[in-house]
Structures are given as structure tokens and as C-alpha cells.
Design a protein around this motif. Structure first.
Motif, PDB file in Angstrom:
ATOM      1  N   ARG A 306       0.827  -1.215   0.000  1.00 36.18           N
ATOM      2  CA  ARG A 306       0.000   0.000   0.000  1.00 36.18           C
ATOM      3  C   ARG A 306       0.857   1.259   0.000  1.00 36.18           C
ATOM      4  NH1 ARG A 306      -3.997  -3.381   3.420  1.00 36.18           N
ATOM      5  NH2 ARG A 306      -2.783  -2.900   5.276  1.00 36.18           N
ATOM      6  N   MET A 307       1.989   1.209   0.715  1.00 36.30           N
ATOM      7  CA  MET A 307       2.881   2.378   0.712  1.00 36.30           C
ATOM      8  C   MET A 307       3.487   2.579  -0.683  1.00 36.30           C
ATOM      9  SD  MET A 307       2.743   3.689   3.705  1.00 36.30           S
ATOM     10  CE  MET A 307       1.284   3.017   4.500  1.00 36.30           C
ATOM     11  N   ASN A 308       3.600   1.480  -1.438  1.00 36.28           N
ATOM     12  CA  ASN A 308       4.169   1.580  -2.781  1.00 36.28           C
ATOM     13  C   ASN A 308       3.155   2.010  -3.829  1.00 36.28           C
ATOM     14  OD1 ASN A 308       6.935   0.944  -2.472  1.00 36.28           O
ATOM     15  ND2 ASN A 308       6.413  -1.214  -2.159  1.00 36.28           N
ATOM     16  N   THR A 309       1.883   1.714  -3.619  1.00 36.06           N
ATOM     17  CA  THR A 309       0.901   2.036  -4.655  1.00 36.06           C
ATOM     18  C   THR A 309       0.282   3.419  -4.467  1.00 36.06           C
ATOM     19  OG1 THR A 309      -0.732   0.862  -3.350  1.00 36.06           O
ATOM     20  CG2 THR A 309       0.203  -0.339  -5.202  1.00 36.06           C
ATOM     21  N   ARG A 326       9.040   7.118   2.119  1.00 35.71           N
ATOM     22  CA  ARG A 326       9.305   7.189   0.686  1.00 35.71           C
ATOM     23  C   ARG A 326      10.711   7.707   0.400  1.00 35.71           C
ATOM     24  NH1 ARG A 326       5.500   7.192  -3.469  1.00 35.71           N
ATOM     25  NH2 ARG A 326       4.355   5.258  -3.265  1.00 35.71           N
ATOM     26  N   ALA A 327      11.133   8.693   1.197  1.00 36.67           N
ATOM     27  CA  ALA A 327      12.442   9.298   0.957  1.00 36.67           C
ATOM     28  C   ALA A 327      13.566   8.279   1.165  1.00 36.67           C
ATOM     29  CB  ALA A 327      12.643  10.500   1.880  1.00 36.67           C
ATOM     30  N   TYR A 328      13.325   7.298   2.043  1.00 37.63           N
ATOM     31  CA  TYR A 328      14.362   6.317   2.362  1.00 37.63           C
ATOM     32  C   TYR A 328      14.819   5.560   1.115  1.00 37.63           C
ATOM     33  CZ  TYR A 328      17.056   2.939   5.037  1.00 37.63           C
ATOM     34  OH  TYR A 328      18.082   2.182   5.536  1.00 37.63           O
ATOM     35  N   THR A 329      13.890   5.307   0.185  1.00 39.85           N
ATOM     36  CA  THR A 329      14.271   4.614  -1.055  1.00 39.85           C
ATOM     37  C   THR A 329      14.312   5.600  -2.226  1.00 39.85           C
ATOM     38  OG1 THR A 329      11.950   3.981  -1.312  1.00 39.85           O
ATOM     39  CG2 THR A 329      13.429   2.325  -0.411  1.00 39.85           C
ATOM     40  N   GLY A 330      14.458   6.864  -1.906  1.00 33.84           N
ATOM     41  CA  GLY A 330      14.549   7.876  -2.956  1.00 33.84           C
ATOM     42  C   GLY A 330      13.316   7.932  -3.846  1.00 33.84           C
ATOM     43  N   VAL A 333      10.231   2.247  -5.688  1.00 32.59           N
ATOM     44  CA  VAL A 333       9.465   1.175  -5.057  1.00 32.59           C
ATOM     45  C   VAL A 333      10.301   0.534  -3.946  1.00 32.59           C
ATOM     46  CG1 VAL A 333       8.524  -1.141  -5.442  1.00 32.59           C
ATOM     47  CG2 VAL A 333       8.028   0.699  -7.058  1.00 32.59           C
ATOM     48  N   ASN A 334       9.693   0.348  -2.788  1.00 29.14           N
ATOM     49  CA  ASN A 334      10.382  -0.217  -1.639  1.00 29.14           C
ATOM     50  C   ASN A 334      10.162  -1.723  -1.597  1.00 29.14           C
ATOM     51  OD1 ASN A 334      11.058  -1.132   0.959  1.00 29.14           O
ATOM     52  ND2 ASN A 334      10.667   0.885   1.862  1.00 29.14           N
TER      53      ASN A 334
END
Ligand code: SF4
Lengths: 484, 183
Positions: A306-309, A326-330, A333-334
Motif C-alpha cells: 500500500r505504501m508503494n501504490t 518514501r524518501a528512504y528509497t529515494g 518502489v520499496n
């Protein structure tokens, strides 16, 4: 060639187990997570009146019964002509939303605090005898966290009781709406009750949970970032405008590069997009996107998906946390499997904010409860359950009896991802190894646990899953057995 | 005197009865002082490590493994409780006893199901790794002797608490009408 059997939930309680084949050179040639439970629900619900579905089906799973209760009710809304998710009265929809966010809250709390946090607080290799929520309770420095866990879960359960009538297997949602209002006394109690049973305390504690996880993450990057990492597509409902919405929306899926491979899909048409594969060695089916095919069409569901979509979260505190996530993976998609925990905690915070917003909404306390329209013969109801997208689909005859029922439960959607995670860990840990050690077993368990699986939609140990590994030679003679 | 020892398990249940046990909320902290848990999903103890005083069973028997576990509980527990409708009379899974033979259930789930469109080989799971499904779903007391029955789906937390504490303290159960529910 030899076979290694791991039973995550012991042989005797077995609802699921793992087998691993290793050839003479020590290479892992096959890994399988078997789901050994079968109920036959799709068949025996046939011939029952349609209004029974929402109260009967939830008895598949007492861990998140509200999800089944609401998914079935949403499907039956369509049948009674009350629209597909957007046709209810404001009271009907908002009462259900409150019920649902109460459910997400308590279920996520159970998973993070009762199940996962002992691993973080005691350490992954700690003595299993204390590494559970009861262990927290009797360890003075952690008693506070145990009390928080118990009281947060209680708050969610009380919200469910106030909206559904019962804490487990309630009756609040009915085809076309809801059967009660909330009272002013209940409102007062949930918003301003004596500490800790009020919503502001819940929000404060949700933040404390996030801090706990982030602190652990900082000190243990390798575990949280690398463990059971694997690429995949991700699927969930999102609100029409792209916001996180756990009650209703359209289907969206992104691939591992972030390309939208499903977008703005009306879930009444789910059969056009999704199919399931049957494999002889598991009762759990393997869903996949038809456009991509059986081999590569699988996807993940749940908090991480859900955080990815979604594009954003429509509540200020959770949105802030979402931006950090989100910032953690720039912004990419995490795919960090263990970030499920992080995503879950953001949803705990979001659920608390949503409950607060809803409790202040006058529609909960008065207004029409139900609505209906032209009778339909078929309906699909989807919801984002704690563990991911849940599909209910029914066909109802003119005699009001159910003719066909089809369910794709959240954990089923995660079937292939769990198998992939097991394979990654087994290959990494066991290749070339003749002796299977405890840490290896633990590793496989942690990979499965990250998905918070609800097998049979139910098998779900409250503590850690006990493990049994048996190694047999070709002739099925046991050559090694380890328990813990 | 050492603490009474309690074991619990879920057979063909939905874990709702176990969840209801958790719904005793703050009293959980008291419970861990009152009793010692042996084999149970609340901890890591996988096989009985000692003789238990009370065994709590959720769910009826729908496959060969359920029977095995239930007999193991009878052997290792002085008192056995059937907790909830599934243990007492099969519950929802027992709906298949009426009009839905196992073969039809399997066909419906793996062959006729609308979201299985490409099962051309008509596979129905049948691997050696899967336990045998029983012809019917059996309530626990048809398999072993059961000492107490606590009704409800799920039985309310107050009912479970009162019954358990009474058993532990060796006194008569005081179960007022309001806490004994059958739904
Ligand atoms: S009695 Fe009800 S709550 Fe208990 S296992 Fe059966 S369905 Fe679940």
C-alpha cells in the motif's frame, strides 16, 4: 538428495509447513511452503440466504473478522442495489469505516507489539521462553510496552464492539448499510475518556511505536534492510485520487520499477485482470495478473504494497511519516520485506487519525442507516484488510439464496511472495550445509513472519511460531531432528 | 505451591476464541501471575514439557492432525475444556456435514471457481505433505472425553476469565446469565 521439513506451526498444530530439497552437492533444488488446511467454504455457503454471508463468512478468521464481515457486506450492497462502495448513506459508510479503522488498528497493534516487538526488544536470538508478549509483561523495563500493547488493542476492540455489536464476529454491517448509530456517550468516551482510553493517547502511543522501530532500524540496518529482500510487483486499492484508502477504492498495481501495471480498475471486473493457479502441493492458490501471466504475474499485498501504490496519505501525521518512508528509497518502489513493520506502524498512526476524524463527524450519531435499489444477481466486495487486499464475490439466485461464492483472501495474494522469501533465505543459509542449525530455522521463520500470514485465513500463532525441522534421507529415514 | 499449568490449542477453529481470551485485556497481566503456560500459541512451547492442569481446545476436528493433537491434549491435561461453538459442535466448518461432501468442496474451490480460469490439467491439491481431510467435521467430545463446555462464538472474555479463574482456584464457577452467550 535429501528433504528438510520445517513446520512453522508445529506438526501437530500444523496449518502450514515448509519442505526444502537439497541435492548431494548441497544445492537447494526446491523449496515449498505448504498450506495444509482446507475448509470448503465456497461450496457449503451455497443455498444459504444472502444476508447470512456477512455474519457467517467472518468465522473463517477470528483475527480480522471485520475484514470478512465488511467485504461480504460490500458485495451484498451491490446485490441489494446499494451501489459498489459509494452508494451507501453517509451514516452507513462512515460507521463501517470507523469499524474498519478500529480493526486495522487492533490487528496491526497485535502484530507489531505482541508479535514483532519482542524480537526487537529482547533480540532475535533471545531465549524463546521470554521472547513473547507475556515475557514483556514480566520484564520490568518492558512492562510499559506490554501495557501499551494491551490497551491499544483494547481501544480498537472497543471501537469494533461499539460499531459491530461484538468484539469478535459482530453483526453491524448489513446489506445496504449498518444497523446502528453511535451514541453521544460512546463519542465522549472514545474522544475524551480517562487515560489511556482516549484517542489522543492512542495517537501518542502510535508515534512511540514508530520511534521504537526507527531506533531499532538505525542500530540494525542489515536486518531491516537486507533480510529476505526481493523485488516484486505490489497491488492494493487506492482512493480515486491516489490517496491511501483501506475501505474503498480502485485497484492499482505497480511493478518493481514503479510502472503502473494496473490503474484505476473497477474491482467489479476483477476477473478480467486476476486469475489463480492451482498447485498440487498446497491448498492455497497462487493469484497472478493475467496480463503478465502465471510465471511473473504475482504481486505482494499488505502494508508495504500500500505504501508503494498510493500517492499520499490523507491525514497530516501519517503523511509526514509516509514522506520519510518514501524518501528512504529515494521515491522508488520499496522492496525491503522487513519494512512491512515500518509501513504497518504508519498505518496504525493513520488509523488513529481516521478514527478521531470520524468520531467528530455528526453523521455517526444520526441519519439514515440503510439504502437499497434495483436488485442485482451478482456482487463483488473488496477491502484492504490488515494483511492486504481481500476479494469476496457472490452470485445470488432469485430465491435470495447464494449460488456461487469466491474468495481470494489477503494471505493467498501473498502466497508466491512468501514462497519466494522462503526460497531466498533457504538458498542463502542452507546451500552446502550438512547440518541445519537453529539460526537457519529462525531465519526461514522470520521471512514468513514478515508477511504476518493468516493461513487458512487463520493460522496465526500469538507468540512466535514453534519450529520443527526434520532431515530425512532418500528412504525417509530420519537422520536429524531439531525442535525449539 | 507451584502455579497451575495451562495449555491451549486451535484445531479447526478460526482463532477467534484465542482472540477472545486476549480480550480479557488488563487481566492478562494478572493471568501471567496466576498460571504458567505450557504448549500454546501464546508462547514457543511446541510439545508438552510436563503434565498440565487445564487444556483449552478451540475448534473441532476436520483432518487427521486435529485428531492427533486432541488425543495428545487429553493425555497431557487433567481437565479439558471445549471452548466455543466449533469445539462444542463443529461450528462453521461443520456446515459441510449437511450437504457438501469433501469431493464437491474441493471441486468447487479448484475447478469451478471463477478465478481459476487456466487450470487446464484440472489439478486438485493431493500432495503427500497434506494431511487427510476427514469425511465430516467432528466435535471434540465425540473423539475424547471433555470436562467443561464454554459456549459462544466467540465465548465472551468475561466468561473465559471467570471459568478459568474458578478452575484454578478450585471453586465453583459463578457464571451469571449475562456472560453466557450462544452467538
Ligand atoms: S467458536 Fe467461533 S470464534 Fe471460536 S473458533 Fe469457532 S468460529 Fe472462531
Amino acid at each position: 538428495m535429501r528433504k528438510i521439513t520445517i513446520e512453522p506451526v508445529t506438526r501437530v498444530e500444523g496449518h502450514g509447513k515448509v519442505t526444502i530439497m537439497q541435492d548431494d552437492k548441497g544445492n537447494i533444488t526446491q523449496t515449498r511452503l505448504h498450506i495444509v488446511e482446507f475448509r470448503g467454504f465456497e461450496r457449503f455457503i451455497q443455498g444459504r440466504p444472502y444476508w447470512e454471508a456477512a455474519v457467517v463468512v467472518q468465522r473463517l478468521c477470528g483475527i480480522c473478522p471485520v475484514s470478512h464481515h465488511l467485504a461480504a457486506a460490500k458485495a451484498m450492497d451491490v446485490v441489494v442495489g446499494a451501489g459498489a462502495g459509494d452508494g451507501l448513506t453517509p451514516t452507513g459508510e462512515k460507521m463501517r469505516r470507523l469499524m474498519h479503522y478500529g480493526q486495522i488498528f487492533q490487528s496491526h497493534v497485535l502484530h507489531f507489539f505482541h508479535l514483532a516487538s519482542p524480537d526487537l526488544l529482547f533480540g532475535i536470538d533471545a531465549d524463546p521462553a521470554i521472547r513473547n508478549v507475556l515475557g514483556l509483561a514480566v520484564t520490568p523495563e518492558f512492562t510499559d510496552i506490554a501495557v501499551q500493547a494491551v490497551m491499544m488493542r483494547k481501544y480498537g476492540q472497543e471501537i469494533i464492539k461499539a460499531t459491530a455489536g461484538k468484539k469478535i464476529h459482530g453483526t453491524g454491517a448489513i446489506p445496504g448499510g449498518i444497523n446502528k448509530h453511535l451514541t453521544q456517550e460512546e463519542k465522549e468516551q472514545f474522544l475524551n475518556g480517562p487515560d489511556p482510553m482516549n484517542i489522543d493517547k492512542m495517537i501518542e502511543w502510535a508515534h512511540a511505536g514508530l520511534d521504537l522501530l526507527k531506533g531499532f532500524h538505525k542500530a540494525n540496518r542489515a536486518i531491516i534492510d537486507d533480510f529476505a529482500f526481493h523485488e516484486s510487483s505490489h497491488l492494493s486499492l487506492v482512493r480515486k485520487d491516489g490517496a491511501l484508502d483501506l475501505y474503498h477504492g480502485v485497484l492499482r498495481a505497480v511493478d518493481t520499477n514503479g510502472n503502473r501495471i494496473l490503474d484505476d480498475v473497477d474491482y467489479q471486473d476483477y476477473l478480467t485482470y486476476i486469475d489463480e493457479e492451482v498447485r498440487s502441493w498446497s491448498y492455497m492458490k497462487f493469484p497472478y495478473l493475467r496480463s503478465i501471466g502465471k510465471k511473473d504475474g504475482w504481486y505482494r499485498v499488505g502494508p508495504l504494497a500500500r505504501m508503494n501504490t498510493c500517492d499520499f496519505i490523507d491525514s497530516p501525521l501519517a503523511q509526514k511519516e509516509f514522506e520519510l518512508f518514501r524518501a528512504y528509497t529515494g521515491g522508488k518502489v520499496n522492496n525491503h520485506t522487513m519494512h512491512q513493520h515500518w509501513a504497518r506502524l504508519i498505518e496504525i498512526l493513520h488509523s488513529a487519525e481516521e478514527m478521531k476524524r470520524l468520531l467528530n463527524d455528526p453523521d455517526l450519531y444520526s441519519g439514515e442507516l440503510t439504502t437499497s435499489g434495483a436488485r442485482q444477481s451478482e456482487g463483488v466486495g473488496l477491502i484492504e484488510a490488515p494483511r492486504g487486499t481481500l476479494f469476496h464475490h457472490y452470485r445470488v439466485g432469485e430465491d435470495d439464496l447464494i449460488e456461487m461464492a469466491n474468495l481470494i483472501v489477503s494471505t493467498t495474494n501473498n502466497n508466491e511472495p512468501m514462497n519466494v522469501a522462503v526460497n531466498k533465505v533457504a538458498v542463502a543459509q542452507m546451500t552446502g550445509q550438512r547440518e541445519i542449525t537453529e539460526p537457519m530455522m529462525n531465519a526461514v521463520e522470520v521471512a514468513i513472519r514478515a508477511y504476518d500470514p493468516c493461513l487458512s485465513c487463520a493460522t496465526h500463532a500469538l507468540g512466535r511460531m514453534p519450529l520443527e525441522v526434520t532431515i530425512v534421507d532418500q528412504d525417509n529415514n530420519v537422520i536429524d531432528r531439531k525442535l525449539r | 505451591m507451584s502455579k497451575p499449568i495451562v495449555a491451549t490449542t486451535s484445531l479447526a477453529g478460526c482463532f477467534g476464541c484465542h482472540m477472545s481470551l486476549l480480550d480479557i485485556d488488563e487481566r492478562i497481566l494478572k493471568l501471567v501471575e496466576l498460571v504458567e503456560f505450557n504448549k500454546s500459541p501464546v508462547n514457543d512451547i511446541k510439545t508438552f514439557t510436563k503434565q498440565c492442569d487445564v487444556g483449552i481446545i478451540e475448534g473441532g476436528c476436520c483432518n487427521s492432525e486435529n485428531i492427533h493433537v486432541l488425543k495428545d491434549f487429553r493425555k497431557n491435561c487433567k481437565i479439558l475444556i471445549s471452548l466455543g461453538e466449533c469445539a462444542i459442535m463443529g461450528g462453521l466448518p461443520a456446515m459441510r456435514n449437511n450437504n457438501a461432501p469433501v469431493s464437491e468442496c474441493l471441486e468447487e474451490a479448484y475447478l469451478n471457481c471463477p478465478s481459476v480460469q487456466a487450470n487446464d490439467e484440472r489439478i486438485i491439491p493431493n500432495d503427500d505433505e497434506l494431511p487427510m481431510i476427514l469425511d465430516k467435521v467432528y466435535p471434540c467430545h465425540e473423539i475424547v472425553k471433555i470436562d467443561y463446555f464454554l459456549p459462544g462464538c466467540a465465548p465472551r472474555a468475561d466468561l473465559i476469565w471467570e471459568a478459568l479463574v474458578a478452575l484454578i482456584e478450585g471453586r465453583e464457577m459463578d457464571l451469571p446469565y449475562e456472560v453466557v452467550k450462544f452467538d
